[in-house]
Motif scaffolding. Structure first.
Motif, PDB file in Angstrom:
ATOM      1  N   VAL A 188      -3.413   9.964   3.085  1.00  0.00           N
ATOM      2  CA  VAL A 188      -2.371   9.001   3.520  1.00  0.00           C
ATOM      3  C   VAL A 188      -1.934   9.360   4.932  1.00  0.00           C
ATOM      4  O   VAL A 188      -1.820   8.498   5.813  1.00  0.00           O
ATOM      5  CB  VAL A 188      -1.174   9.044   2.534  1.00  0.00           C
ATOM      6  CG1 VAL A 188       0.023   8.334   3.125  1.00  0.00           C
ATOM      7  CG2 VAL A 188      -1.569   8.446   1.212  1.00  0.00           C
TER       8      VAL A 188
ATOM      9  N   MET B 153      -2.185  -0.656   3.766  1.00  0.00           N
ATOM     10  CA  MET B 153      -2.834   0.440   4.504  1.00  0.00           C
ATOM     11  C   MET B 153      -3.845  -0.108   5.516  1.00  0.00           C
ATOM     12  O   MET B 153      -3.898   0.350   6.655  1.00  0.00           O
ATOM     13  CB  MET B 153      -3.554   1.371   3.511  1.00  0.00           C
ATOM     14  CG  MET B 153      -2.628   2.026   2.516  1.00  0.00           C
ATOM     15  SD  MET B 153      -1.612   3.263   3.307  1.00  0.00           S
ATOM     16  CE  MET B 153      -2.253   4.742   2.565  1.00  0.00           C
TER      17      MET B 153
ATOM     18  N   GLY C 214       0.804  -1.232   0.000  1.00  0.00           N
ATOM     19  CA  GLY C 214       0.000   0.000   0.000  1.00  0.00           C
ATOM     20  C   GLY C 214       0.833   1.277   0.000  1.00  0.00           C
ATOM     21  O   GLY C 214       0.860   2.040  -0.953  1.00  0.00           O
ATOM     22  N   VAL C 215       1.555   1.497   1.104  1.00  0.00           N
ATOM     23  CA  VAL C 215       2.212   2.814   1.285  1.00  0.00           C
ATOM     24  C   VAL C 215       3.242   3.046   0.179  1.00  0.00           C
ATOM     25  O   VAL C 215       3.295   4.099  -0.454  1.00  0.00           O
ATOM     26  CB  VAL C 215       2.886   2.845   2.686  1.00  0.00           C
ATOM     27  CG1 VAL C 215       3.557   4.164   2.898  1.00  0.00           C
ATOM     28  CG2 VAL C 215       1.874   2.557   3.759  1.00  0.00           C
TER      29      VAL C 215
ATOM     30  N   THR D 174      -4.516   8.245   7.356  1.00  0.00           N
ATOM     31  CA  THR D 174      -4.551   6.779   7.571  1.00  0.00           C
ATOM     32  C   THR D 174      -3.366   6.331   8.397  1.00  0.00           C
ATOM     33  O   THR D 174      -3.504   5.607   9.379  1.00  0.00           O
ATOM     34  CB  THR D 174      -4.483   6.093   6.190  1.00  0.00           C
ATOM     35  OG1 THR D 174      -5.254   6.838   5.273  1.00  0.00           O
ATOM     36  CG2 THR D 174      -4.942   4.675   6.280  1.00  0.00           C
ATOM     37  N   VAL D 175      -2.181   6.819   8.018  1.00  0.00           N
ATOM     38  CA  VAL D 175      -0.966   6.250   8.627  1.00  0.00           C
ATOM     39  C   VAL D 175      -0.774   6.803  10.032  1.00  0.00           C
ATOM     40  O   VAL D 175      -0.389   6.086  10.944  1.00  0.00           O
ATOM     41  CB  VAL D 175       0.239   6.594   7.725  1.00  0.00           C
ATOM     42  CG1 VAL D 175       1.524   6.247   8.426  1.00  0.00           C
ATOM     43  CG2 VAL D 175       0.117   5.859   6.409  1.00  0.00           C
TER      44      VAL D 175
END
Lengths: 165, 391, 154, 383
Positions: B267, B190, B129-130, B270-271
């Protein structure tokens, strides 16, 4: 079935962009098609269920190295009048033929052990574990090599900086 | 949605669903960009003590309050730009000139695939994902360089050169800042990141606050927004790499800028802020529809909060000089991101060995931050005396 | 220092020339043409005057034959200001440059060359300042005639 | 043959001695550039991002005001001097009118003197606010521009109520002023000052504590004092070099003798110092306006003159303090009703000459910061 369709598509893309890198008059277009070639290769990695490698390919090759190449193109003066050496026809034909023979030879007499059927778990975690355990030495050697090249780059830049002042 | 996450199964159905999802994303991006552009103009107006667009949009709303006027302003702008003629200057080489806006929008769309809007609610949860987001967004540099070079004017060339240098030198701190949470979560995907934050009991913001700050600053530079918008600095380079574009091509660049901003903030949400984790609600194992909706709502709230801060920063700070920008990126952000990696490793060890719960971890991270502040005091930048003696 | 003291001071340094106050402007001293660079250098460097601030230099055109060139200088140390006038012949006015003493004089002289046609030997890059380079004629002269120059009726 | 071509390819030293030599290219920051205050054109030789040589070209806004002045009677010249520097047309009016009054040795009534001082100080505030807004735009901060123009509007309303015009006033006349100002104008002025003075720290708060602004301006475009002297720099730019030089103090005209105000100075003479000096000058102007409010006498506001009066033959040079520096007017009259020769010594004409030496080895963003910090205006340069 879709894997093979994608595979042919991507390899066609890679081959055509590689061809245009060599044959293109305009250097900037050559640089762009080089990037297209890198992205095609990344697509092939993804197709072979190695997404991490594909992402790394895009990130490092297409995202950084190729852009620095274009960076260099943009800085040099009168790019379009790049000199074309016409007198190396002989070398131009000889070397590719030799390379082709070499490659075909190795492909033919290498023993391809058939893949064992179930998808090998090639996730990032196993990759990292391999780095840290089995091939730690190779990992450290690469690190040293990178460090040396970094130092070299700084020295060249520093020298050029000195000459301008 | 489960059918999608399965990722195997009949190929044709898979491709169809993938196309449906992409169309969904494109619609979402277009819609969110419209609202974002309108919101940016309203926030800017509020900061600058004026009212912002009021004329377009439903009349009744406009009287209600400043914030509800001019809703259709961006739609009107989009239509105006659509109608405008696409001028391609004669001496430009056409292929990269046209390819640049197309590339920047496609890059932005592909990066949205992995964003987890809700519990199992992302297009396809790749297990890289990332890295996928970062890798794809590194191609935006390419489109700006193409635009700069192909519009064949000194100003756009300078803009292209500057942006290439800026984006490249800010990708490194961006990636290293993300390494902290990846280390804590133990995986790249993610959804795994969000689940790990639930398992840790506290958002990854606390253990890697430094990482969050570095990521946020680097992402502002990556999206070319002020105070790092040197590639198209109006006062110096007229409009940088965009100065030769007109009509829909210019709109594409504009749309891509806002979509990228939303992408980068989502992002970060989320992170670092626990994507769809509703702050104080325990997460049920099988996601009920109510919880999914609540998750999506909290995700949008967190992202829009970060987007608001980006807009706020844009209208208060002057522009940074390119060499200060590079020096900030390499000399300050990069080493600090390594330090952040160290802190996260320490906290991960604490988690595994001592089985600390959420509160314990946040206490440990605050202690680590105090240590970092101490270190920064030692490396304080000396300031000349004029600045100290206030007139 | 009043203009009279200036005239006495200059007279003392250059005995064989006489300097008198300009009848039109009581703060102005008339100086002969051949003294231009040395006398300015003296005024600037002499610690009795120290004229380190160059205001401006311009021309006043008196058609039949006279073209006056007026310099104005100021001393930030003694806080006194003086104008110096040089009378030039109108046909081919020519005065040695002072742009090596004050950098500010550079553009002033270029403007006079452009608008009055005064020539400054020794000036490093004497070209038109205001007018486009291919302009002919010197607009600020009294007898300057140009098709679209409309003279307002009295 | 193959080996020979190979060999010379490997051994031939590249023509520029191995070092990567980037080509110099010429950038034309032309008259239509968005940030050159009017129509200044700078021909820049660039090496990558760095300026190697800069040659400012002026003359794009040359209306030859001096030729026009020779064609008009003394009172008709006043609207022409408005256009000399449209940001502060009060000061250009004032310097021309002072020169005429000195030649014709007229002394305006005391009330007119005070009105003139009030108007020039208000004009200084308006001009500094305009400078502050555009200076921040050059550096990249868009918000201060809105704040400064919001307050400048209030000053322009004051001007409109006094002399009917917002930008080009034609208000200061020979022997006095155009119209009288009543008590309501003075009260509105005090009301504006009360509203505005606490807001000045708000401007500074936006930028002073800001490391980005501080990095962009401290140590940039430093002008040593002897360079100021040889170039004839005046006004806030020389005060930033640490010298308290102000025409209102050194060679006081009108009523500045009996007003007390200090002259703000800084030490480093870089962009930041010039910014600080101008911000502190705003406060001084406000202080002067408050003193004028108390001290303004009543009485006639002008001398009755017929509009075609003749000025005795003679020449004179007069100079006053404009917001950009020391503006002067050299007036020669041949006894008629039209000026024989009228030369304006303007500060921007002098400050632009600095750029040639100051911009060498400077990055592009700094060019804008330095040019903006000098507050140059092109109509004044080209006349």
């Amino acid at each position: 079935m879709t894997e093979s369709v994608f595979f042919y598509l991507l390899s066609g893309l890679v081959l055509s962009s590689a061809w245009s890198v060599v044959r293109n008059e305009n250097l900037f277009h050559a640089g762009l098609s080089l990037i297209l070639c890198f992205v095609g290769v990344a697509g092939i990695y993804m197709n072979l269920d190695a997404p991490f490698l594909g992402a790394m390919q895009v990130l490092i090759y297409a995202g950084a190295i190729a852009v620095l190449l274009l960076f260099g193109f943009m800085l040099t003066h009168d790019l379009m009048k790049a000199r074309h050496e016409r007198n190396q026809h002989l070398a131009g034909i000889l070397i590719p033929v030799l390379m082709a023979l070499l490659l075909v030879g190795t492909i033919l007499n290498a023993q391809w052990h058939a893949s064992s059927g179930q998808p090998v778990n090639f996730g990032v975690a196993s990759l990292a574990r391999r780095y840290m355990q089995q091939d730690l030495v190779a990992f450290e050697m690469v690190a040293l090599l990178l460090l040396a090249s970094l130092m070299g780059a700084v020295v060249i830049a520093r020298k050029e900086e000195g000459s301008r002042e | 949605m489960d059918l999608v996450t399965a990722y195997t199964g009949q190929d044709v159905a898979l491709v169809l669903i993938m196309l449906l999802m992409l169309a969904l994303i494109l619609g979402f991006i277009a819609g969110s960009s419209l609202i974002l552009i309108w919101a940016e103009r309203k926030v800017a107006a509020r900061i600058q003590n004026r009212v912002g667009p009021m004329m377009t949009g439903p009349r009744k709303f406009a009287e209600f309050s400043m914030w509800t006027g001019g809703l259709l302003q961006t739609a009107a702008d989009a239509i105006k730009l659509l109608v405008k003629e696409l001028i391609i200057p004669s001496k430009t080489d056409a292929i990269p000139f046209i390819a640049a806006p197309v590339l920047i929008v496609t890059v932005c769309v592909t990066a949205y695939i992995v964003i987890p809007f809700g519990p199992a609610f992302s297009v396809s949860d790749l297990n890289i994902g990332v890295v996928h987001v970062v890798a794809i967004s590194s191609l935006t540099v390419l489109s700006i360089v193409m635009a700069g070079w192909s519009s064949n004017s000194k100003y756009s060339l300078l803009g292209g050169l500057r942006s290439a240098a800026q984006m490249l030198s800010y990708e490194i701190p961006l990636i290293f800042a993300l390494l902290g949470p990846i280390l804590l979560a133990g995986g790249l995907s993610m959804q795994k990141m969000v689940l790990a934050q639930r398992e840790y009991g506290c958002w990854f913001l606390l253990p890697s606050l430094l990482g969050f700050l570095i990521y946020y600053v680097a992402s502002i530079a990556e999206v070319n927004r002020p105070p790092f918008d040197i590639p198209e600095a109006e006062s110096e380079l007229v409009a940088g790499y965009v100065s030769e574009y007109s009509g829909m091509m210019f709109a594409m660049f504009f749309l891509a800028e806002f979509a990228n901003m939303f992408l980068v903030c989502s992002v970060a949400a989320t992170v670092f802020l626990g994507g769809w984790l509703v702050p104080f609600m325990p997460v049920p194992d099988n996601p009920t529809p109510v919880y999914i909706l609540l998750g999506i709502l909290t995700f949008f709230l967190k992202t829009s909060f970060l987007v608001f801060i980006m807009m706020w920063i844009r209208w208060t700070f002057p522009r940074v000089r390119p060499d200060h920008l590079m020096n900030l990126g390499w000399k300050y952000l990069f080493p600090l991101s390594l330090l952040n990696l160290l802190i996260c490793a320490g906290i991960a060890v604490l988690k595994d060995v001592y089985k600390l719960n959420g509160w314990g971890i946040s206490l440990a991270s605050l202690g680590a931050l105090a240590m970092v502040m101490l270190l920064l005091q030692v490396v304080r930048i000396p300031r000349p005396d004029t600045f100290l003696e206030k007139a | 220092m009043t203009p009279q003291e200036f005239a006495k001071h200059l007279g003392a340094n250059y005995p064989d020339h006489q300097f008198e106050i300009d009848p039109l402007n009581e703060n102005c001293v008339l100086i002969p043409l051949q003294l231009v660079p040395q006398c300015f250098e003296l005024l600037r460097d002499d610690d009795a005057t120290q004229m380190d601030y160059f205001d401006f230099s311009t021309c006043v055109d008196h058609p039949p034959d006279r073209l006056d060139l007026v310099y104005s200088m100021y001393s930030t140390v003694y806080k006194h200001r003086i104008q110096l006038k040089v009378v030039l012949d109108r046909q081919n006015p020519c005065v040695p440059t002072v742009s090596h003493l004050w950098v500010n004089a550079n553009w002033n002289e270029r403007e006079m060359y452009d608008l009055f046609g005064v020539f400054f030997p020794g000036h490093k890059d004497l070209r038109r300042l205001m007018m486009p380079d291919d302009w002919e004629g010197h607009p600020l002269r009294k007898d300057y005639a140009h098709p679209n120059l409309v003279v307002r009726p009295d | 043959m193959l080996i020979r071509t190979w060999w010379c390819a490997l051994t031939s030293p590249s023509d520029d001695g191995g070092a990567l030599r980037t080509e110099e290219f010429e950038l034309n920051m032309g008259p239509q550039h968005p940030s050159t205050h009017g129509v200044l054109r700078m021909v820049l030789k660039m090496d990558g991002e760095r300026v190697v040589d800069c040659d400012p070209v002026v003359g794009y806004l040359h209306r030859s005001i001096e030729k026009m002045a020779e064609n008009r009677t003394f009172t008709q010249v006043i609207p022409v001097t408005d256009r000399l520097d449209y940001c502060t047309s009060m000061t250009s009016n004032y310097v021309y009118v002072l020169a005429v009054e000195k030649l014709a040795d007229l002394t305006p009534p005391p009330r007119a003197e005070y009105i003139r001082v009030i108007m020039t100080e208000l004009n200084r505030i308006a001009s500094h606010l305009l400078w502050y807004g555009t200076f921040c735009l050059e550096i990249g901060a868009t918000t201060p521009f809105l704040y400064s123009f919001r307050d400048r509007e209030k000053v322009l309303d004051l001007f409109e109520s006094a002399c009917g015009a917002r930008l080009l006033y034609n208000y200061i006349r020979i022997g006095g002023v155009g119209q009288d100002i009543n008590q309501k104008f003075l009260d509105r002025m005090i009301e504006f000052l009360d509203y505005w003075e606490p807001i000045i720290p708000e401007y500074e708060a936006l930028l002073d504590e800001n490391p980005i602004f501080y990095n962009r301006t401290v140590g940039v475009g430093t002008v040593p004092l002897e360079m100021c002297r040889s170039y004839g720099v005046s006004g806030p730019n020389v005060r930033a070099a640490g010298v308290a030089e102000d025409v209102r103090r050194d060679d006081p005209f009108a009523v500045y003798k009996d007003l007390e105000f200090e002259i703000p100075t800084e030490k480093e003479s870089d962009v930041f110092a010039r910014y600080r000096v101008r911000m502190r000058e705003l406060r001084e102007s406000a202080k002067i306006l408050r003193q004028c409010y108390e001290k303004i006498p009543s009485g006639p506001y002008g001398l009755p003159l017929n509009y075609r009066f003749k000025v005795p033959e003679g020449e004179t040079y007069v100079h006053i303090e404009s917001p950009r520096g020391d503006i002067g007017c050299f007036l020669a009259s041949s006894g008629g009703d039209k000026p024989w020769r009228c030369k304006f010594r303007t500060p921007s004409f002098v400050h632009i000459q600095l750029f040639k030496k100051l911009l060498e080895g400077v990055l592009i963003p700094d060019i804008m910061a330095i040019c903006a910090s000098f507050d140059i205006v092109l109509p004044e340069t080209d006349r």
